[in-house]
Design a protein around this motif. Structure first.
Motif, short mmCIF file in Angstrom:
data_model
loop_
_atom_site.label_atom_id
_atom_site.label_comp_id
_atom_site.label_asym_id
_atom_site.label_seq_id
_atom_site.Cartn_x
_atom_site.Cartn_y
_atom_site.Cartn_z
N TYR A 20 20.08 83.85 5.21
CA TYR A 20 19.49 82.83 6.07
C TYR A 20 20.59 82.02 6.75
O TYR A 20 21.53 81.57 6.10
CB TYR A 20 18.61 81.89 5.22
N VAL A 21 20.46 81.86 8.07
CA VAL A 21 21.32 80.98 8.85
C VAL A 21 20.40 80.03 9.60
O VAL A 21 19.49 80.46 10.30
CB VAL A 21 22.22 81.77 9.83
N ASN A 22 20.65 78.72 9.45
CA ASN A 22 19.78 77.71 10.04
C ASN A 22 19.85 77.68 11.56
O ASN A 22 18.83 77.60 12.22
CB ASN A 22 20.13 76.35 9.45
N SER A 23 21.04 77.74 12.11
CA SER A 23 21.19 77.62 13.56
C SER A 23 22.49 78.31 14.00
O SER A 23 23.30 78.73 13.18
CB SER A 23 21.23 76.15 13.99
N PHE A 24 22.64 78.40 15.32
CA PHE A 24 23.85 78.98 15.88
C PHE A 24 25.07 78.14 15.51
O PHE A 24 26.13 78.67 15.20
CB PHE A 24 23.70 79.11 17.39
N MET A 25 24.91 76.82 15.50
CA MET A 25 26.02 75.93 15.15
C MET A 25 26.43 76.13 13.69
O MET A 25 27.64 76.12 13.39
CB MET A 25 25.62 74.48 15.40
#
Length: 117
Positions: free
Chosen positions: A26-31
């Motif tokens: 899981y990755v929350n956002s591009f940042m």
């Protein structure tokens, strides 16, 4: 390949692998993917050589396969530093699998870069 090119490739790989394997990674956002890529590169420079030296006997016994576990540990350490609500793995096995795919992506891109010139 320059440092910034490698950061961009790792960031894009994190995003694409989180889309392909949503139950494992899981990755929350591009940042957060950018931050995780920077943290991973710092850990690879500072911590990974120490772990390779300490695990040399087990790496020799397993004919180098334990280095995949070390790469997975680097990703788990990255998730702890970045925050597991932003960048997480379902297990150490998932981190090892994602690190294997990430290494494969980096080697393909690096070889294509060499073939160009």
């Amino acid at each position: 390949m320059t440092y910034f090119q490698r950061l961009i490739i790792n960031t894009l790989a994190f995003i694409s692998l989180s889309v392909l394997f949503p139950s494992m990674f899981y990755v929350n956002s591009f940042m957060m993917a950018i931050v995780a890529s920077i943290v991973l590169s710092a850990l690879n420079v500072l911590v990974k050589p120490i772990l390779h030296i300490l695990s040399l006997p087990i790496t020799l016994i397993t004919f180098g396969l334990f280095s995949f576990v070390i790469n997975g540990l680097m990703l788990k350490f990255t998730s702890v530093i970045v925050g597991e609500q932003n960048f997480a793995f379902s297990s150490l096995g998932a981190a090892v699998f994602i690190s294997l795919l990430l290494s494969l992506i980096n080697s393909i891109i690096a070889n294509r870069q060499v073939d160009r010139y």
